[in-house]
Scaffold this active site. Structure first.
Site, PDB file in Angstrom:
ATOM      1  N   GLU A 168      -3.543   8.360   6.996  1.00 61.13           N
ATOM      2  CA  GLU A 168      -4.587   7.440   6.556  1.00 61.13           C
ATOM      3  C   GLU A 168      -4.863   6.383   7.623  1.00 61.13           C
ATOM      4  O   GLU A 168      -6.023   6.007   7.848  1.00 61.13           O
ATOM      5  CB  GLU A 168      -4.167   6.777   5.239  1.00 61.13           C
ATOM      6  CG  GLU A 168      -5.287   5.977   4.586  1.00 61.13           C
ATOM      7  CD  GLU A 168      -4.902   5.440   3.221  1.00 61.13           C
ATOM      8  OE1 GLU A 168      -5.707   4.667   2.648  1.00 61.13           O
ATOM      9  OE2 GLU A 168      -3.804   5.764   2.726  1.00 61.13           O
ATOM     10  N   GLU A 227       2.118   1.777  -3.456  1.00 61.21           N
ATOM     11  CA  GLU A 227       1.051   2.286  -4.337  1.00 61.21           C
ATOM     12  C   GLU A 227       0.965   3.809  -4.245  1.00 61.21           C
ATOM     13  O   GLU A 227       0.831   4.505  -5.253  1.00 61.21           O
ATOM     14  CB  GLU A 227      -0.276   1.639  -3.950  1.00 61.21           C
ATOM     15  CG  GLU A 227      -1.499   2.207  -4.654  1.00 61.21           C
ATOM     16  CD  GLU A 227      -2.625   2.532  -3.683  1.00 61.21           C
ATOM     17  OE1 GLU A 227      -3.104   3.691  -3.697  1.00 61.21           O
ATOM     18  OE2 GLU A 227      -3.016   1.624  -2.919  1.00 61.21           O
ATOM     19  N   HIS A 228       1.053   4.352  -3.037  1.00 70.36           N
ATOM     20  CA  HIS A 228       1.066   5.809  -2.855  1.00 70.36           C
ATOM     21  C   HIS A 228       2.297   6.420  -3.513  1.00 70.36           C
ATOM     22  O   HIS A 228       2.221   7.419  -4.222  1.00 70.36           O
ATOM     23  CB  HIS A 228       1.095   6.144  -1.357  1.00 70.36           C
ATOM     24  CG  HIS A 228      -0.234   6.161  -0.694  1.00 70.36           C
ATOM     25  ND1 HIS A 228      -0.800   7.299  -0.178  1.00 70.36           N
ATOM     26  CD2 HIS A 228      -1.126   5.174  -0.473  1.00 70.36           C
ATOM     27  CE1 HIS A 228      -1.978   7.018   0.353  1.00 70.36           C
ATOM     28  NE2 HIS A 228      -2.198   5.720   0.193  1.00 70.36           N
ATOM     29  N   HIS A 263       0.825  -1.208   0.000  1.00 70.79           N
ATOM     30  CA  HIS A 263       0.000   0.000   0.000  1.00 70.79           C
ATOM     31  C   HIS A 263       0.862   1.261   0.000  1.00 70.79           C
ATOM     32  O   HIS A 263       0.572   2.237  -0.711  1.00 70.79           O
ATOM     33  CB  HIS A 263      -0.919  -0.025   1.230  1.00 70.79           C
ATOM     34  CG  HIS A 263      -1.691   1.234   1.424  1.00 70.79           C
ATOM     35  ND1 HIS A 263      -1.309   2.206   2.314  1.00 70.79           N
ATOM     36  CD2 HIS A 263      -2.820   1.697   0.816  1.00 70.79           C
ATOM     37  CE1 HIS A 263      -2.175   3.207   2.269  1.00 70.79           C
ATOM     38  NE2 HIS A 263      -3.096   2.930   1.361  1.00 70.79           N
TER      39      HIS A 263
END
Length: 442
Positions: free
Chosen positions: A143, A66-67, A63
């Site tokens: 997040e 991905e950012h 994740h």
């Protein structure tokens, strides 16, 4: 006896005629669906890498990466990437799941070449620059905090941990504060180089497009990656059998409501009775007429939000029930929920419930494929998960072939298993939970 699935229909079914597939050197697969009724194109690069491919020391790496890949490439800054897609009124985004990551763009059909260029540039050439790592680290930590502030999100993570323990599918996709805070640029860059290889990738494109044009664009933008021989695919981490038993976990949290997730383990997505499980889930808590919704909300007004769902992975899964209510109503919600689960395990669902559930699934599936983005997601997932495209006609026939007897056999099989669950609330402790819930999860 559990009933075997209906035989597979031929891929000559009418709705398959617009789906084409090409495998390029290195193992990269390109699958497209021509949708003549739209003026859009949706491009997705699906990578068969997710959070279950991470070791404990790099939890959340998929994740985080991905950012990070959107921050810069050798030819574009983050601002230039954003400006390029905004200039054509498009959308560029990504998401990470347990077993895959998807980078996608949705544009007008005339802007197909730009979409392929942007997505390929991000996925293949994201720089993972040191300065970008530090900036995006703070974004991911924000997040995590956002998820922690949402009781339903926080409960979902606790539930998967309660169901699967230390197995990788039980860990949060997003990672933890500790793992994200300590992750280095070298670890992320290595994860990118080792895991993002052509044989793990599917380029899925749907809309008013031409397959041969898409293949030519993919060849152009994947370039040298396609010249390499196919590397042996590294084994997926955590593919071993899920050990232990589901447990009940309780989280004290300052919240107006008490939140519950209760479930059982189920087989993975290759299970021959997965469509019967889907019908059971729909009848149990998948719609306004479902038994849980009717009994808990409509008949008694005990909760606003109540539903059931299925989590499905390659080799395991879970059937679960969620409800949120005021603390003083929690005991009643538990009583009604367990009564419903006991009744369905013992007596099954009715012929009418089965009919309604199958109709709901058919209608929802067809209506959900009326835009190019949803069709891109369908063919991309299908190729990545099953290595082939199953036609919509075939899927609808599989749903139609499910019988009441098969659904009820699945209910007896699953709902008599060991339950696990998670409870989140202001005064939640194991001792404070209703005896009925504690007995169900022991």
């Amino acid at each position: 006896m559990l009933r075997p699935p209906a035989p597979r229909v031929s891929d000559s079914a009418p709705d398959v005629s617009h789906v084409r597939r090409t495998t390029l050197p290195g193992g990269l697969r390109v699958v497209t669906e021509f949708v003549p009724s739209v003026r859009s194109a949706s491009v997705g690069v699906w990578v068969g890498v997710g959070s279950r491919d991470e070791g404990p020391t790099v939890a959340g790496a998929a994740h985080f990466l991905e950012h990070l890949l959107f921050k810069s490439t050798p030819t574009r800054s983050a601002v230039e990437i954003a400006q390029a897609v905004d200039a054509v009124g498009g959308e560029l985004n990504a998401f990470t799941a347990k077993e895959h990551t998807c980078y996608y763009a949705h544009v007008l059909d005339n802007d197909l070449a730009l979409a392929v260029d942007l997505v390929a540039d991000v996925v293949l050439n994201g720089r993972c620059a040191v300065e970008d790592v530090e900036i995006e680290r703070d974004v991911v930590l924000e997040e995590i905090a956002m998820h922690d502030d949402d009781p339903e999100d926080a409960l979902g993570e606790v539930f998967l941990s309660a169901m699967f323990g230390d197995h990788p599918v039980g860990r949060p996709v997003i990672g933890s504060v500790d793992s994200i805070s300590s992750m280095t640029r070298a670890q992320l860059h290595s994860f990118h180089l080792r895991r993002y290889t052509p044989e793990r990738m599917v380029v899925a494109v749907a809309g008013n497009i031409d397959h041969d044009e898409v293949v030519a664009l993919v060849r152009e933008h994947f370039g040298r990656r396609l010249k390499k021989g196919k590397d042996p695919q590294q084994p997926r981490k955590g593919t071993g059998r899920v050990g232990g038993r589901p447990v009940l976990q309780v989280v004290q949290r300052d919240a107006e409501q008490t939140h519950l997730l209760l479930g059982v383990r189920a087989p993975g997505r290759h299970w021959e009775h997965r469509w019967a499980l889907t019908v059971l889930n729909t009848a149990l808590g998948g719609g306004l007429s479902s038994r849980l919704f009717q009994q808990i909300r409509e008949a008694r007004g005990l909760a606003y939000s109540v539903y059931s769902s299925v989590d499905t992975f390659s080799d395991t899964g879970a059937l679960s029930v969620y409800a949120a209510c005021l603390p003083e109503r929690f005991d009643d919600v538990i009583t009604v929920t367990t009564d419903v689960l006991d009744a369905v395990a013992r007596d099954g669902i009715t012929e009418n419930e089965c009919r309604i559930a199958k109709g709901s699934l058919r209608g929802g599936m067809v209506l959900g494929l009326e835009d190019s983005a949803s069709r891109m997601h369908r063919i991309g997932r299908s190729e990545l998960n099953y290595g082939q495209h199953r036609s919509l006609s075939h899927t609808l026939e599989q749903i139609d072939a499910v019988t009441l007897e098969e659904v009820n056999a699945v209910a007896r099989n699953l709902l008599t298993r060991q339950f696990g669950g998670a409870v989140l609330g202001q005064n939640a402790t194991k001792r404070s939970l209703p005896q009925r819930l504690r007995r169900l999860t022991v």
